[in-house]
Design a protein around this motif. Structure first.
Motif, PDB file in Angstrom:
ATOM      1  N   THR A 182       0.819  -1.205   0.000  1.00  0.00           N
ATOM      2  CA  THR A 182       0.000   0.000   0.000  1.00  0.00           C
ATOM      3  C   THR A 182       0.852   1.254   0.000  1.00  0.00           C
ATOM      4  N   HIS A 183       0.257   2.361  -0.393  1.00  0.00           N
ATOM      5  CA  HIS A 183       0.948   3.641  -0.440  1.00  0.00           C
ATOM      6  C   HIS A 183       1.039   4.235   0.960  1.00  0.00           C
ATOM      7  N   ILE A 184       2.157   4.847   1.303  1.00  0.00           N
ATOM      8  CA  ILE A 184       2.325   5.543   2.577  1.00  0.00           C
ATOM      9  C   ILE A 184       2.027   7.022   2.363  1.00  0.00           C
ATOM     10  N   TYR A 185       1.066   7.525   3.084  1.00  0.00           N
ATOM     11  CA  TYR A 185       0.719   8.943   2.950  1.00  0.00           C
ATOM     12  C   TYR A 185       1.739   9.812   3.684  1.00  0.00           C
ATOM     13  N   LYS A 186       2.115  10.902   3.039  1.00  0.00           N
ATOM     14  CA  LYS A 186       3.108  11.796   3.625  1.00  0.00           C
ATOM     15  C   LYS A 186       2.584  12.388   4.933  1.00  0.00           C
ATOM     16  N   GLY A 187       3.450  12.449   5.901  1.00  0.00           N
ATOM     17  CA  GLY A 187       3.086  13.009   7.192  1.00  0.00           C
ATOM     18  C   GLY A 187       2.495  12.001   8.154  1.00  0.00           C
ATOM     19  N   MET A 188       2.248  10.740   7.709  1.00  0.00           N
ATOM     20  CA  MET A 188       1.684   9.705   8.603  1.00  0.00           C
ATOM     21  C   MET A 188       2.746   8.651   8.892  1.00  0.00           C
ATOM     22  N   SER A 189       2.992   8.407  10.171  1.00  0.00           N
ATOM     23  CA  SER A 189       3.965   7.393  10.553  1.00  0.00           C
ATOM     24  C   SER A 189       3.346   6.009  10.445  1.00  0.00           C
ATOM     25  N   LEU A 190       4.209   4.987  10.473  1.00  0.00           N
ATOM     26  CA  LEU A 190       3.733   3.598  10.427  1.00  0.00           C
ATOM     27  C   LEU A 190       2.846   3.300  11.641  1.00  0.00           C
ATOM     28  N   ALA A 191       3.250   3.816  12.809  1.00  0.00           N
ATOM     29  CA  ALA A 191       2.467   3.596  14.022  1.00  0.00           C
ATOM     30  C   ALA A 191       1.077   4.222  13.896  1.00  0.00           C
ATOM     31  N   GLU A 192       1.018   5.410  13.317  1.00  0.00           N
ATOM     32  CA  GLU A 192      -0.273   6.074  13.137  1.00  0.00           C
ATOM     33  C   GLU A 192      -1.152   5.300  12.159  1.00  0.00           C
ATOM     34  N   VAL A 214      -1.105   2.021  11.563  1.00  0.00           N
ATOM     35  CA  VAL A 214      -1.607   0.810  12.210  1.00  0.00           C
ATOM     36  C   VAL A 214      -2.703   1.162  13.214  1.00  0.00           C
ATOM     37  N   GLN A 215      -2.496   2.225  14.000  1.00  0.00           N
ATOM     38  CA  GLN A 215      -3.493   2.619  14.987  1.00  0.00           C
ATOM     39  C   GLN A 215      -4.796   3.041  14.315  1.00  0.00           C
ATOM     40  N   GLU A 216      -4.692   3.745  13.197  1.00  0.00           N
ATOM     41  CA  GLU A 216      -5.892   4.154  12.457  1.00  0.00           C
ATOM     42  C   GLU A 216      -6.636   2.938  11.916  1.00  0.00           C
ATOM     43  N   SER A 217      -5.874   1.948  11.422  1.00  0.00           N
ATOM     44  CA  SER A 217      -6.481   0.720  10.920  1.00  0.00           C
ATOM     45  C   SER A 217      -7.202  -0.026  12.039  1.00  0.00           C
ATOM     46  N   MET A 218      -6.582  -0.113  13.213  1.00  0.00           N
ATOM     47  CA  MET A 218      -7.200  -0.799  14.342  1.00  0.00           C
ATOM     48  C   MET A 218      -8.465  -0.078  14.809  1.00  0.00           C
ATOM     49  N   GLN A 219      -8.432   1.244  14.816  1.00  0.00           N
ATOM     50  CA  GLN A 219      -9.598   2.006  15.245  1.00  0.00           C
ATOM     51  C   GLN A 219     -10.762   1.774  14.294  1.00  0.00           C
ATOM     52  N   TYR A 220     -10.468   1.711  12.996  1.00  0.00           N
ATOM     53  CA  TYR A 220     -11.512   1.464  12.008  1.00  0.00           C
ATOM     54  C   TYR A 220     -12.143   0.080  12.232  1.00  0.00           C
ATOM     55  N   GLY A 269      11.709  -5.701  14.907  1.00  0.00           N
ATOM     56  CA  GLY A 269      11.467  -4.288  15.119  1.00  0.00           C
ATOM     57  C   GLY A 269      11.182  -3.458  13.895  1.00  0.00           C
ATOM     58  N   GLU A 270      11.100  -4.079  12.710  1.00  0.00           N
ATOM     59  CA  GLU A 270      10.942  -3.278  11.501  1.00  0.00           C
ATOM     60  C   GLU A 270       9.493  -3.028  11.123  1.00  0.00           C
ATOM     61  N   GLY A 271       8.557  -3.780  11.703  1.00  0.00           N
ATOM     62  CA  GLY A 271       7.140  -3.640  11.381  1.00  0.00           C
ATOM     63  C   GLY A 271       6.303  -3.517  12.635  1.00  0.00           C
ATOM     64  N   LEU A 272       5.027  -3.135  12.469  1.00  0.00           N
ATOM     65  CA  LEU A 272       4.106  -2.966  13.583  1.00  0.00           C
ATOM     66  C   LEU A 272       2.795  -3.675  13.278  1.00  0.00           C
ATOM     67  N   TYR A 273       2.124  -4.181  14.331  1.00  0.00           N
ATOM     68  CA  TYR A 273       0.829  -4.820  14.137  1.00  0.00           C
ATOM     69  C   TYR A 273       0.013  -4.707  15.419  1.00  0.00           C
ATOM     70  N   GLY A 274      -1.311  -4.786  15.262  1.00  0.00           N
ATOM     71  CA  GLY A 274      -2.217  -4.713  16.393  1.00  0.00           C
ATOM     72  C   GLY A 274      -3.433  -5.573  16.129  1.00  0.00           C
ATOM     73  N   SER A 275      -4.271  -5.750  17.151  1.00  0.00           N
ATOM     74  CA  SER A 275      -5.413  -6.658  17.005  1.00  0.00           C
ATOM     75  C   SER A 275      -6.661  -6.081  17.661  1.00  0.00           C
ATOM     76  N   GLU A 309      -9.280  -9.743  14.544  1.00  0.00           N
ATOM     77  CA  GLU A 309      -8.759  -9.108  13.341  1.00  0.00           C
ATOM     78  C   GLU A 309      -7.394  -8.520  13.677  1.00  0.00           C
ATOM     79  N   ILE A 310      -6.422  -8.789  12.811  1.00  0.00           N
ATOM     80  CA  ILE A 310      -5.044  -8.350  13.040  1.00  0.00           C
ATOM     81  C   ILE A 310      -4.601  -7.526  11.844  1.00  0.00           C
ATOM     82  N   GLY A 311      -4.064  -6.351  12.106  1.00  0.00           N
ATOM     83  CA  GLY A 311      -3.531  -5.488  11.056  1.00  0.00           C
ATOM     84  C   GLY A 311      -2.031  -5.335  11.204  1.00  0.00           C
ATOM     85  N   TYR A 312      -1.294  -5.415  10.089  1.00  0.00           N
ATOM     86  CA  TYR A 312       0.178  -5.444  10.097  1.00  0.00           C
ATOM     87  C   TYR A 312       0.685  -4.511   9.007  1.00  0.00           C
ATOM     88  N   GLN A 313       1.717  -3.729   9.312  1.00  0.00           N
ATOM     89  CA  GLN A 313       2.357  -2.901   8.286  1.00  0.00           C
ATOM     90  C   GLN A 313       3.878  -2.948   8.465  1.00  0.00           C
TER      91      GLN A 313
END
Length: 584
Positions: A467-477, A479-485, A511-517, A534-538
């Motif tokens: 997927t495309h990474i939007y400028k100004g959004m970190s990987l942590a943000e 993943v957190q946005e995906s989990m909130q959705y 340590g190179e990627g992040l994921y949440g559930s 549901e688990i989201g990983y980036q």
């Protein structure tokens, strides 16, 4: 007024319907309650639940019934009482389509529950349960059952009963007024209310005093599951000897047998001496009731096959077989079998039995039960059970057709990878034309669209894309946005998902990627609740793109192969999924 039948099995015999109910006109006040209803359409009775607490029961001329009570109970009791109703209905059929609203903890709060039950004796029926918190430690409770022979009439009746419930209020009038005492035992849901109020101390014998005494099974030499049962026919009063499996969850009345274990549902009912219908007519009617819901639900069922009816003995015995593929929540198919059998005992009393074999629930004991039933009724039921490859060493059913991968027409090939049992590799493109080689479990439901990989098998559904990474959004943000959705989506679907929780965002092992559930309790087709995740990983691939993985885990579809797939996903993408492992 038609006589109210006190059990669901007996209700089927007499073809009860809850239809054409009215809610306009005057009503009733007494027993601490007031309710509006059309007095010309309903008769009213009362029943003593305990000292000082009475249930008011309303019956329509067409067989409709509604039971209400005013009592002292905790506002939070509604959920517990409703679960008792589900348990009662699961003994008689398959529960599905549950809906629930409950804010009774609030002052003047209400609760409203409903579900649908499919039995092997008749059409579906609804169970309705309502509660109102009227304050000062008192609640109003109401239960109803609506048989669904005609969908439009049943829906109309449901709406009318809801209007009656809306009119229900508390009253200071405790006298019973014109209500007369009920002379028959309560139905299943009313009994749940009574037993809750009495702490489970008061029980009713549905058959006591009737012409059908409780059936007592007798062991048959050489059989472990099937026993001989002498039933008494409710129509003629004559006895007949029949055979059926008996277990811990069996329901035996004087005129019927109901059994549901090891993926087998067996229900048998005595139906008189063929004075009013023939075995062929009964078979035709029952077969239509079996096939209609399978035809109508094209989302859940596919490849329906109906065999021709078979006459064993003209005018005495016939049967018909139906098979259909049922899709689980991951769209994997297993084949279910349905056999409707109509026979005649040696003294001329007719009986009908329905045999359902739901493949996803079968196990190592299923085949022996089918063999014993087949011997009793001269049937070959071997093809309805499990083959050797269906079962693991613990005797648990596994749908191994999930493991067969075939390259889809026009799709890039997915290749086996050394060191993995399930994971395969395939090329994937992002929208900028960059090519990546990524891993995905290989099976019958594995696809490569060119831009994403998808697979589902053994309770694990996974999609992999770049997927495309939007400028100004970190990987942590991200993943957190995906989990909130995901969290908000499950929370909004409160009918199917309960107790939604969100976990912490974790880093991959390197340590190179992040994921949440996100997790919740999920009700399946039959209303049985299983954990769902549901688990989201980036994982950042370059300055403009990230590897995105979405995993859905529905523990309803877990089996002994689930953990192998989860372990291989962990190995391939360096995450920890041990908290989601299958525990037999």
């Amino acid at each position: 007024m038609k006589k109210k039948i006190t059990t669901l099995l007996m209700a089927v015999l007499f073809g009860m319907l809850l239809a054409g109910c009215g809610s306009k006109g005057s009503g009733y006040e007494g027993a601490g309650m007031k309710i509006k209803y059309n007095t010309s359409d309903w008769s009213i009775f009362y029943r003593e639940a305990n000292e000082g607490t009475n249930i008011i029961e309303l019956y329509s001329d067409k067989g409709g019934g509604l039971s209400i009570m005013s009592c002292e109970a905790e506002p939070g009791s509604a959920e517990e009482i409703y679960q008792g109703m589900i348990t009662s209905d699961q003994l008689l059929g398959q529960v599905s389509g549950m809906s629930a609203q409950n804010n009774m903890a609030e002052e003047k709060g209400t609760a409203s529950y409903a579900h649908r039950t499919k039995t092997n004796f008749s059409s579906d029926y609804w169970t309705l349960f309502y509660g109102k918190n009227v304050g000062d430690g008192r609640v109003l409770l109401a239960a109803a059952t609506i048989y669904i022979d005609d969908e439009d009439e049943a829906n109309q009746c449901k709406q009318e009963i809801e209007k009656m419930i809306d009119s229900l209020t508390v009253s200071d009038e405790m006298e019973l007024g014109e209500a007369t005492k009920a002379m028959i035992d309560p139905d299943v849901q009313t009994n749940v209310l009574v037993n809750y109020i009495n702490g489970g101390q008061k029980y009713y014998s549905y058959m006591e005093g009737s012409q059908a005494a409780k059936a007592e099974p007798v062991s048959v030499e050489g059989f472990e599951y099937v026993q001989k049962v002498t039933l008494k026919d409710e129509i003629t009063g004559m006895e007949a000897e029949v055979y059926g499996p008996v277990g811990d969850t069996s329901y035996l009345s004087g005129s019927s047998i109901f059994y549901i274990e090891h993926g087998i549902t067996f229900s048998l009912l005595l139906v008189g001496d063929w004075t009013y219908s023939s075995p062929k007519e009964q078979l035709s009617m029952w077969q239509q009731e079996t096939v209609k819901p399978l035809k109508d639900n094209t989302v859940r069922y596919q490849n329906l096959s109906v065999d021709d009816p078979v006459t064993v003995e003209e005018g005495l015995c016939c049967y018909q077989h139906t098979s259909v593929e049922e899709l689980d929540t991951q769209e994997n198919a297993t084949t279910n079998h349905y056999l409707n059998y109509v026979g005649t005992s040696s003294n001329g009393i007719g009986y009908m039995f329905s045999l359902e074999v739901l493949a996803s629930s079968t196990d190592g004991e299923t085949n022996q039960i089918l063999e014993e039933i087949g011997k009793c009724y001269d049937l070959d039921l071997a093809e309805y059970g499990n083959s050797a490859e269906d079962l693991n060493n613990a005797g648990e059913r596994v749908n191994m057709s999930q493991d067969i991968y075939t390259q889809k027409s026009g799709e890039p090939e997915i290749r086996a990878v050394e060191g993995y049992t399930y994971m395969g590799a395939s090329e994937l493109s992002d929208y900028d034309g960059n090519i990546y080689e990524l891993l995905i479990p290989m099976g019958s439901n594995t696809y490569n669209s060119g831009y994403s990989l998808f697979a589902n098998m053994h309770g694990v559904s996974i999609s992999v894309s770049v997927t495309h990474i939007y400028k100004g959004m970190s990987l942590a943000e991200a993943v957190q946005e995906s989990m909130q959705y995901r969290y908000d989506s499950l929370l909004e679907n409160s009918r199917d998902y309960k107790n939604v929780t969100m976990g912490e965002v974790n880093a991959t092992t390197e340590g190179e990627g992040l994921y949440g559930s996100v997790s919740a309790d999920h009700a399946d087709y039959n209303g049985v609740v299983f954990p769902y995740h549901e688990i989201g990983y980036q994982l950042k691939m370059n300055d403009d793109s990230a590897l995105e993985i979405s995993i859905r885990l529905d523990e309803r579809d877990y089996d002994v192969h689930t953990n192998v797939i989860l372990e291989e996903i962990e190995q391939a993408y360096r995450m920890d999924l041990t908290e989601f492992y299958y525990e037999p």
